[in-house]
Write a protein that holds these residues in place. Sequence first.
Motif, short mmCIF file in Angstrom:
data_model
loop_
_atom_site.label_atom_id
_atom_site.label_comp_id
_atom_site.label_asym_id
_atom_site.label_seq_id
_atom_site.Cartn_x
_atom_site.Cartn_y
_atom_site.Cartn_z
N SER A 27 0.73 -1.29 0.12
CA SER A 27 0.24 -0.12 0.11
C SER A 27 1.03 1.29 -0.14
O SER A 27 0.42 2.22 -0.55
CB SER A 27 -0.94 -0.20 0.73
OG SER A 27 -0.15 0.25 2.63
N ALA A 28 2.16 0.93 1.15
CA ALA A 28 2.87 1.95 0.77
C ALA A 28 3.63 2.57 -0.88
O ALA A 28 3.68 3.68 -1.43
CB ALA A 28 3.71 2.15 1.71
N LYS A 66 3.46 9.42 5.81
CA LYS A 66 1.26 9.64 6.09
C LYS A 66 1.39 8.17 5.82
O LYS A 66 0.57 7.25 7.04
CB LYS A 66 0.58 10.81 5.78
CG LYS A 66 -0.84 10.88 6.83
CD LYS A 66 -1.61 11.77 6.72
CE LYS A 66 -2.88 11.82 7.19
NZ LYS A 66 -3.38 13.11 7.21
N SER A 67 1.09 8.09 4.90
CA SER A 67 0.93 6.39 4.36
C SER A 67 1.11 5.96 4.86
O SER A 67 1.14 4.57 6.00
CB SER A 67 0.78 6.40 2.66
OG SER A 67 -0.12 4.98 2.83
N GLN A 69 2.77 5.79 7.56
CA GLN A 69 3.31 5.71 8.36
C GLN A 69 1.84 5.08 9.24
O GLN A 69 2.00 4.19 10.71
CB GLN A 69 3.26 6.84 9.56
CG GLN A 69 2.91 7.07 10.86
CD GLN A 69 4.09 6.57 12.15
OE1 GLN A 69 5.12 6.89 11.45
NE2 GLN A 69 4.23 5.51 12.71
N ARG A 70 0.86 5.48 8.68
CA ARG A 70 -0.76 4.23 8.57
C ARG A 70 -0.02 2.45 8.89
O ARG A 70 -0.82 1.92 9.67
CB ARG A 70 -1.46 4.61 7.52
CG ARG A 70 -2.17 6.23 7.40
CD ARG A 70 -3.71 5.86 7.63
NE ARG A 70 -3.44 6.00 6.33
CZ ARG A 70 -3.52 7.03 4.95
NH1 ARG A 70 -3.48 7.99 5.64
NH2 ARG A 70 -3.14 6.38 3.58
N ASN A 71 0.94 2.22 7.78
CA ASN A 71 0.53 1.18 7.68
C ASN A 71 1.80 0.64 8.67
O ASN A 71 2.38 -0.95 8.36
CB ASN A 71 1.82 0.44 6.38
CG ASN A 71 0.20 1.05 5.61
OD1 ASN A 71 -0.95 -0.24 5.39
ND2 ASN A 71 0.36 1.90 4.51
N LYS A 86 7.28 -0.34 19.00
CA LYS A 86 5.93 0.26 17.34
C LYS A 86 7.42 1.25 16.23
O LYS A 86 8.72 1.23 17.09
CB LYS A 86 5.45 1.81 17.60
CG LYS A 86 4.00 0.79 18.64
CD LYS A 86 3.33 2.19 19.35
CE LYS A 86 2.08 1.45 19.82
NZ LYS A 86 1.19 2.50 20.95
N THR A 102 11.77 2.56 2.78
CA THR A 102 10.55 3.02 3.54
C THR A 102 11.52 3.24 5.24
O THR A 102 11.99 1.96 6.00
CB THR A 102 9.44 2.89 4.40
OG1 THR A 102 8.92 2.43 3.25
CG2 THR A 102 9.28 3.81 5.21
N TYR A 104 12.99 3.41 9.84
CA TYR A 104 12.03 3.96 10.80
C TYR A 104 12.99 3.95 11.83
O TYR A 104 14.05 3.30 10.91
CB TYR A 104 11.60 2.44 10.87
CG TYR A 104 10.29 1.68 9.60
CD1 TYR A 104 8.72 2.15 9.69
CD2 TYR A 104 10.27 0.65 8.44
CE1 TYR A 104 8.01 2.54 9.08
CE2 TYR A 104 9.18 0.77 7.77
CZ TYR A 104 7.84 1.33 7.98
OH TYR A 104 7.24 1.06 7.39
#
Length: 547
Positions: A27-28, A66-67, A69-71, A86, A102, A104
């Motif tokens: 999705s990202a 933002k996307s 982070q939602r995932n 997290k 991505t 993190y």
Amino acid sequence: MRQQPHVTGASRTPRKTAVRAAALVGSAAMVVLALQNGAATAAPAPHPSGAKAVALSAPARAAALKSAQRNAGAAARELGLGAREKLVVRDVIKDADGTVHTRYERTYAGLPVLGGDLVVHAAKNGSLKGVSKATTARISVPSTTATVSPAGAEKAALRAAGTAKATATTARKVVWAAAGKPVLAYESVVKGSRHDGTPSELHVITDARTGKRLHSFEAVDTGTGTSRYSGTVPLGTTAASGGYDLTDGGRGGHKTYDLNGGTTGTGTLFHDADDLWGDGTVTNRQTAAVDAAYGAAVTWDFYKAAFNRNGIAGDGKAAYSRVHYGNAYVNAFWNDSCFCMTYGDGANNADPLTSLDVAGHEMSHGLTAATAGLKYSRESGGLNEATSDIFGTSVEFFANNSADAGDYLIGEKIDINGDGTPLRYMDKPSRDGGSADYWSRTVGRLDVHYSSGVANHFFYLLSEGSGAKTVNGVSYNSPTYDGSTVTGIGRDKAAQIWYKALTTYFTSSTDYAGARTGTLQAAADLYGSGSAEYRAVAAAWTAVNVK
């Protein structure tokens, strides 16, 4: 051979995990792809391999973050992280072939995990290609209750700094995972100044149960440059108050300030009535500002042209510059907390350190902070400094300015040594009397400006090759650890490989073994694992004893 645990390839990932991971990264990837096709800025033709990063507009990048982070919750579960862990998104990079990287940070029971950062690499279809980790250790501590009080940690940090003039900020509780088994700890920031007047923000990590100092690293990164002149140059300025401000509206709004001998704040924004700045002499206060602003502009343009990067942090926003720091201050430095560059006026206030490669060096510390976050100590600190030397040198070559031709010498025109010699040499770093030509088990004990020699030497060999040669009128003669002959692939390709590795494979704790692994992966992405470029990267690392 030293083993590198930081990069885990997809071949080591069970098929079941890879299939499930597709959902969380897919999705990202699709969001980034959609934004790239819509709101993204125009990009140059993709690299033949498709591994070169493409630019996203500021809104597109914000939406991608933002996307992601939602995932993040799903990503944590699918990566097998513990229930108390997290992920917090720091960056999203999309390659021309659709691969999404991505980056993190990690938390544990709400506490920041220092040394727990990781990068997830996902293919265009969302399948997991691999994960680059700062640590492979399982993040867990027996208890999040500290025995040592925050005040006790602050006192320990002040003692570690060794100066009575320093002050410590409030200690924050963290999980320290950058070295071995994770432990509950405090991070205190001790602010003060070093003996030469350079500001200091020393991060001290203290065991929260025993009070023992575990680690410390400096957050204010320092460097030096080559010349106070670049000839007559164009500047980005903005009309204001009946004249012009030294604000570059075309490059994220970069501003240049006059500290006028001060050491705090921003000072006064440079303003001029006729938009004709400086006269090339140190007695004119605008001259240093011209060099600083020009250096910042060329550095911005270099990152855009070479890597399609929109600003140092990739968000289209500029850093700012401060000149005339202190009195006879012989240095320049980058500070993450203000996202700014600061320049002294040199010995006897006669040689401002505002030259082209100084700007490139200092702004590249900001790039490192925004991407891999290489800690400014030990081997990672050497890689941090080398990154700034590598890209500062690349900026100088990119400018193609006859007043300061590109070279592989650092500080050759400032004459800090007083005998006309450069501060550092990339072809044979040990010529400065302190830098390391080759890796050894003790290289991490050196000052980061000296341990950087190994990576600087690697970059020179990868760019130009070993042996005697002349580039832009400067003679070089680069040796190898094993007497081998290395054939260079050219500076542009070498810079592409280093940038790719820095932004997608390096983490905060990457050491020289990890740098070899990361640059080989970057070379494989860009040019293929059987390419001459890949073989040259391996040969250059072997030539500096990183195997």
